[in-house]
Design a protein around this motif. Structure first.
Motif, PDB file in Angstrom:
ATOM      1  N   ILE A  70      44.604  24.513  35.955  1.00 34.43           N
ATOM      2  CA  ILE A  70      44.231  25.031  34.466  1.00 34.43           C
ATOM      3  C   ILE A  70      44.712  26.438  34.342  1.00 34.43           C
ATOM      4  CG2 ILE A  70      42.623  25.165  32.436  1.00 34.43           C
ATOM      5  CD1 ILE A  70      43.159  22.148  33.263  1.00 34.43           C
ATOM      6  N   SER A  71      43.988  27.227  34.936  1.00 35.00           N
ATOM      7  CA  SER A  71      44.286  28.781  34.922  1.00 35.00           C
ATOM      8  C   SER A  71      44.078  29.544  36.101  1.00 35.00           C
ATOM      9  CB  SER A  71      43.349  29.140  33.600  1.00 35.00           C
ATOM     10  OG  SER A  71      43.591  30.566  33.352  1.00 35.00           O
ATOM     11  N   THR A  72      44.505  30.683  36.116  1.00 33.42           N
ATOM     12  CA  THR A  72      44.143  31.661  37.327  1.00 33.42           C
ATOM     13  C   THR A  72      43.631  33.081  36.391  1.00 33.42           C
ATOM     14  OG1 THR A  72      45.859  30.887  38.785  1.00 33.42           O
ATOM     15  CG2 THR A  72      45.162  32.871  39.058  1.00 33.42           C
ATOM     16  N   LEU A  73      42.618  33.373  37.107  1.00 27.91           N
ATOM     17  CA  LEU A  73      42.090  34.829  36.285  1.00 27.91           C
ATOM     18  C   LEU A  73      42.229  35.701  37.685  1.00 27.91           C
ATOM     19  CD1 LEU A  73      40.255  36.220  34.456  1.00 27.91           C
ATOM     20  CD2 LEU A  73      38.273  35.467  35.709  1.00 27.91           C
ATOM     21  N   THR A  74      43.060  36.798  37.004  1.00 32.03           N
ATOM     22  CA  THR A  74      43.384  37.930  38.231  1.00 32.03           C
ATOM     23  C   THR A  74      42.255  38.991  37.753  1.00 32.03           C
ATOM     24  OG1 THR A  74      45.628  37.220  38.395  1.00 32.03           O
ATOM     25  CG2 THR A  74      44.969  39.381  39.177  1.00 32.03           C
ATOM     26  N   LEU A  75      41.600  39.347  38.974  1.00 32.79           N
ATOM     27  CA  LEU A  75      40.729  40.640  38.718  1.00 32.79           C
ATOM     28  C   LEU A  75      41.154  41.903  38.613  1.00 32.79           C
ATOM     29  CD1 LEU A  75      37.610  39.106  40.893  1.00 32.79           C
ATOM     30  CD2 LEU A  75      38.083  38.492  38.429  1.00 32.79           C
ATOM     31  N   GLN A  76      40.184  42.911  38.094  1.00 35.61           N
ATOM     32  CA  GLN A  76      41.025  44.206  38.128  1.00 35.61           C
ATOM     33  C   GLN A  76      41.027  44.954  39.507  1.00 35.61           C
ATOM     34  OE1 GLN A  76      37.545  45.108  35.593  1.00 35.61           O
ATOM     35  NE2 GLN A  76      36.791  46.419  37.025  1.00 35.61           N
ATOM     36  N   GLU A  77      41.710  45.860  39.517  1.00 34.62           N
ATOM     37  CA  GLU A  77      42.071  46.595  40.618  1.00 34.62           C
ATOM     38  C   GLU A  77      40.406  47.123  41.276  1.00 34.62           C
ATOM     39  OE1 GLU A  77      44.791  50.565  42.353  1.00 34.62           O
ATOM     40  OE2 GLU A  77      44.718  49.841  40.304  1.00 34.62           O
ATOM     41  N   ILE A 106      30.724  39.798  41.613  1.00 36.86           N
ATOM     42  CA  ILE A 106      31.396  39.706  40.260  1.00 36.86           C
ATOM     43  C   ILE A 106      31.005  38.474  39.393  1.00 36.86           C
ATOM     44  CG2 ILE A 106      33.745  39.115  39.601  1.00 36.86           C
ATOM     45  CD1 ILE A 106      34.462  39.993  42.446  1.00 36.86           C
ATOM     46  N   MET A 107      30.501  38.813  38.136  1.00 34.61           N
ATOM     47  CA  MET A 107      30.098  37.843  37.225  1.00 34.61           C
ATOM     48  C   MET A 107      31.172  37.321  36.414  1.00 34.61           C
ATOM     49  SD  MET A 107      27.173  38.141  34.197  1.00 34.61           S
ATOM     50  CE  MET A 107      25.851  38.589  35.430  1.00 34.61           C
ATOM     51  N   ILE A 108      31.236  35.927  36.499  1.00 34.20           N
ATOM     52  CA  ILE A 108      32.399  35.345  35.687  1.00 34.20           C
ATOM     53  C   ILE A 108      31.731  34.304  34.560  1.00 34.20           C
ATOM     54  CG2 ILE A 108      34.495  33.740  35.771  1.00 34.20           C
ATOM     55  CD1 ILE A 108      34.742  36.472  37.004  1.00 34.20           C
ATOM     56  N   THR A 112      34.435  30.764  28.957  1.00 30.62           N
ATOM     57  CA  THR A 112      35.534  31.494  28.587  1.00 30.62           C
ATOM     58  C   THR A 112      36.608  31.777  29.803  1.00 30.62           C
ATOM     59  OG1 THR A 112      34.391  33.541  28.802  1.00 30.62           O
ATOM     60  CG2 THR A 112      34.128  32.404  26.529  1.00 30.62           C
ATOM     61  N   PHE A 113      36.169  31.463  30.962  1.00 32.02           N
ATOM     62  CA  PHE A 113      36.811  31.840  31.990  1.00 32.02           C
ATOM     63  C   PHE A 113      37.238  33.423  31.887  1.00 32.02           C
ATOM     64  CE2 PHE A 113      40.417  31.178  35.205  1.00 32.02           C
ATOM     65  CZ  PHE A 113      39.460  31.019  36.376  1.00 32.02           C
ATOM     66  N   SER A 114      36.220  34.117  31.811  1.00 28.41           N
ATOM     67  CA  SER A 114      36.746  35.576  31.615  1.00 28.41           C
ATOM     68  C   SER A 114      35.645  36.334  32.511  1.00 28.41           C
ATOM     69  CB  SER A 114      36.433  36.152  30.264  1.00 28.41           C
ATOM     70  OG  SER A 114      35.033  35.719  29.807  1.00 28.41           O
ATOM     71  N   PHE A 115      35.976  37.628  33.079  1.00 25.52           N
ATOM     72  CA  PHE A 115      35.129  38.582  33.816  1.00 25.52           C
ATOM     73  C   PHE A 115      34.089  39.288  32.815  1.00 25.52           C
ATOM     74  CE2 PHE A 115      34.463  43.200  34.680  1.00 25.52           C
ATOM     75  CZ  PHE A 115      33.931  42.956  36.098  1.00 25.52           C
ATOM     76  N   ILE A 116      32.942  39.474  33.145  1.00 21.04           N
ATOM     77  CA  ILE A 116      31.766  39.896  32.533  1.00 21.04           C
ATOM     78  C   ILE A 116      31.483  41.284  33.099  1.00 21.04           C
ATOM     79  CG2 ILE A 116      29.517  39.708  31.958  1.00 21.04           C
ATOM     80  CD1 ILE A 116      29.694  36.920  31.782  1.00 21.04           C
ATOM     81  N   SER A 117      31.021  41.376  34.541  1.00 20.49           N
ATOM     82  CA  SER A 117      30.771  42.633  34.942  1.00 20.49           C
ATOM     83  C   SER A 117      30.866  42.494  36.402  1.00 20.49           C
ATOM     84  CB  SER A 117      29.318  43.085  34.751  1.00 20.49           C
ATOM     85  OG  SER A 117      28.261  42.151  34.975  1.00 20.49           O
ATOM     86  N   ASN A 118      30.478  43.816  37.196  1.00 20.87           N
ATOM     87  CA  ASN A 118      30.403  43.673  38.710  1.00 20.87           C
ATOM     88  C   ASN A 118      29.227  44.483  39.119  1.00 20.87           C
ATOM     89  OD1 ASN A 118      32.721  45.619  37.829  1.00 20.87           O
ATOM     90  ND2 ASN A 118      32.067  46.320  39.933  1.00 20.87           N
TER      91      ASN A 118
END
Length: 730
Positions: A70-77, A106-108, A112-118
């Motif tokens: 469906i989708s790929t979520l690439t996390l931040q550096e 990492i909390m997802i 919404t398939f989105s990054f929340i916080s780490n």
């Protein structure tokens, strides 16, 4: 000579009945989507997520329904190299850990398939290598690959570290965790020599026991807990590699299984609770998937994957749908979907997603409607006309109410009651005529997770059982819809999984799902404890029961790979018979039809089976497979006047299967061979080779004919203890 022939025939028949694994498909990911290290599965929403060991890390979302990405979520550096992950399905949140120093949690947001916080983990307890979740209490446990190892306890609600437990010297590198949420126990394995299996009490967050393995063994790689049988399994490196089977309560290694020299296990293993098997994927080229029977702890089958299926690192299972998924540590990554059973279409009513996994229900035989609650989130209650299985109405339950797990109907007053799996639990009261919610009765801590509901229409009393340790029975005045009192069982008598009350509402008989299981008789007027029947370990995991009011007998069925039916004389509360057959397994629900003098248990298998037994002679009389293979009939609602049974299935989407019309269960072709049993009090049904074809059936009849006249009766395996223990009320 004859005995040798019999043995050879039995071996042939057993080989015919082995569960087959079928590779159904492979999804190839894009370049860069490499090294799949962990996976989490969201079966209610039909998605699986894989975390990659890449820089930056990625999370890949795959649909279970059509097996496409469906989708790929690439996390931040800086968020690199995911090693492990857990899921909070109720809140639709996922938590992934990285193998970096320091590690990051990492909390997802899955919706919404989105990054929340780490959340940064201290360097001295990094990197993180494994994890487990207590989703009821919203707590995550993360194990570190350090010397010595550490367990980090994380509050998932506010995303903060609660505490850290550091192991002792020479207890290094935690690679496997297994959690028993019911008893609040965490099992972990260390990756040093000699390795250790360590038991931690999560209530006090301290080590309470340990097992030091032989120095010839290597490190412990993965763990998994089986709550049905209170067993924990760990993979251990050695030559050859091994699987250890450990009894949770006694914390004793009960068995060791050697794997093939060609199987180099991953850091993951999966249990299918519906057929009692364990799955291990190998980190080899090509990969091999091993299926192990939990009952006799032997290898059932091996599946060598096709091209692309190499170096398995992670796995996850959807037992309701009958699939297991494997992720590879390759460039690019692959996701392999393996089918556990051979599916055949059925003539039944399939519900509309997300009306999945029917968990509870009741029928109003007078008006001709059935009411079925789904395990979807939020749950849905479906009103169905029973004459033609047409859904006439649906009622959405607010997600704040939690999941529905048990239900009962008062046909006289047109009231429906459902219990929830929340902590504390609640009871819903519905008006059947208007199909609306009338009232909610919230219960008190620790009256949690209702799994049993019984209605005494004559006295207008309801009894609700809990999935707690110890178990409880909550008594409700249905007229005023108020709680009267609660009976608390003895310590260790956990999870009131099944039960019934007699026709006068005088006594209740309750199956306790501890290990081993027991049956307890209570006087319902004052909750006086009358007696207790202790069962053998192979008859544990009671899952269903039914009462023959006409003949004063009760029958309890076990949720075990070799199913057992225990017959209880209610007049003196004695166990008087046992049917145990290799042709039956994982009983889920049942009913009695006195007019036809039979009892019928269903099996929570794919395909589902209907196991019919004669009430007078207490012997198996018919074994029928639901011909289409769409199984997992979890619950049954029987209309004794019309001789109709309605089964709700634990599948995605849910189904309603209508059977037993006019007292006849639809038979597959060829018809199963009737299974003769011993005439002694302990009835042992052999039942091998049912439905294997006419030639094998003829051979089987000859064998059974010989055995029937030559075998010796076996003594009864059930003991009865009468007690005068004091009642416990709160």
């Amino acid at each position: 000579m004859i005995k040798k022939i019999i043995l050879i025939i039995i071996i042939i028949l057993i080989n015919f009945t082995n569960t087959e694994l079928i590779e159904q498909g492979i999804t190839t990911l894009n370049i860069g989507e490499n090294n799949l290290m962990c996976s989490i599965i969201d079966t209610p929403n039909e998605f699986i997520y894989f975390g990659t060991s890449t820089s930056p890390a990625q999370i890949i979302k795959i649909s279970l329904s059509n097996f496409t990405k469906i989708s790929t979520l690439t996390l931040q550096e800086g968020l690199d190299y995911i090693s492990t992950g857990i899921i909070d399905r109720e809140k639709e949140l996922a938590y992934f850990a990285t193998s970096t120093i320091p590690s990051q949690l990492i909390m997802i947001n899955l919706s919404t398939f989105s990054f929340i916080s780490n959340l940064t983990i201290p360097e001295q307890i990094s990197p993180i290598s494994t994890s487990a979740v207590d989703d009821k209490n919203s707590i995550g446990y993360f194990g570190s690959n350090t010397d010595p190892g550490s367990i980090i306890k994380v509050n998932l609600t506010n995303f903060s570290i609660i505490s850290i437990y550091n192991l002792s010297e020479e207890e290094n590198s935690i690679e496997g965790l297994a959690i028993d949420t019911q008893n609040q126990i965490l099992y972990l394995g260390t990756y040093n020599v000699p390795a250790k299996i360590i038991k931690i009490n999560l209530t006090i967050f301290e080590k309470v026991d340990e097992i030091t393995l032989d120095s010839s063994y290597g490190g412990v790689r993965a763990g998994q807990y089986d709550p049905v049988h209170d067993m924990v399994y760990f993979i251990v490196e050695s030559s050859p590699n091994k699987v250890l089977k450990i009894h949770g309560s006694s914390f004793i290694i009960t068995n060791t299984l050697n794997l093939s020299s060609q199987v180099y296990p991953t850091f993951d293993l999966m249990i299918n609770p519906l057929n009692g098997s364990l799955f291990i994927g190998s980190y080899t080229q090509p990969a091999i998937i091993v299926q192990i029977s939990l009952t006799n702890f032997s290898i059932l089958s091996n599946l060598t994957l096709s091209e692309g299926g190499s170096n398995i690192m992670t796995s996850n299972i959807d037992p309701g749908a009958g699939f297991v998924y494997f992720g590879t540590h390759t460039f690019p990554g692959y996701v392999i979907k393996v089918e556990l059973h051979d599916f055949i279409e059925i003539d039944s009513i399939e519900l509309t997603p997300p009306e999945n996994k029917i968990k509870a229900g009741a029928i109003d035989s007078i008006e001709g409607y059935g009411y079925f609650a789904t395990e979807s989130f939020p749950p849905v209650i479906i009103k169905m006309r029973l004459s033609d299985l047409v859904v006439v109405d649906r009622l959405d339950i607010p997600d704040s109410f939690g999941g529905i797990t048990t239900g009962a109907v008062d046909s006289i007053n047109k009231i429906l009651y459902f219990g929830t799996d929340t902590s504390p639990a609640a009871i819903f009261k519905f008006n059947l005529e208007t199909f609306t919610l009338m009232d909610i009765l919230p219960l008190d801590e620790p009256e949690n997770e209702l799994i049993l509901s019984l209605i005494d229409n004559q006295n207008q009393i309801g009894y609700f059982g809990t999935n707690t340790n110890p178990g409880m029975i909550i008594k409700i005045n249905l007229g005023t819809f108020t709680k009267l009192n609660t009976y608390v069982f003895e310590s260790g008598e956990k999870s009131v999984s099944t039960g019934f009350i007699d026709s006068n509402g005088e006594y209740g008989y309750f199956g306790i799902n501890s290990y081993p299981s027991s049956i307890i008789k209570l006087r319902l007027s004052n909750f006086e404890r009358i007696g207790k029947i202790n069962l053998e370990t192979e008859q544990s995991s009671l899952s269903t029961s039914m009462i023959d009011n006409q003949n004063k007998y009760g029958y309890f069925g076990s949720n075990t790979i070799i199913g057992s039916i225990i017959k209880i004389d209610l007049s003196n509360f004695q166990a008087v018979g046992l049917i145990s057959s290799s042709s039956t397994s994982y009983f889920s629900s049942g009913f009695i039809d006195n007019e036809y003098n039979i009892g019928v248990f269903s099996t929570l298998t794919f395909p589902g089976k209907l196991i019919e037994f004669d009430l007078t002679n207490f012997c198996l009389s018919k074994i029928n497979t639901i011909s289409t293979g769409k199984g997992y009939p979890l619950s049954v609602y029987y209309d004794e006047n019309k001789h109709l049974a309605y089964y709700g299935t634990y599948t995605n989407p849910g189904q309603i299967i209508k059977v037993f019309e006019n007292g006849i269960i639809p038979s597959p072709s060829p018809s199963p061979v009737p299974v003769p049993v011993s005439e002694s009090n302990s009835h042992l049904a052999v039942g091998l080779g049912v439905g294997l074809g006419i030639p094998l059936a003829i051979i089987l009849v000859i064998v059974v004919f010989f055995v029937f006249f030559k075998r010796k009766s076996k003594s009864k395996n059930v003991s009865t203890i009468q007690d005068d223990e004091d009642q416990k009320l709160i």
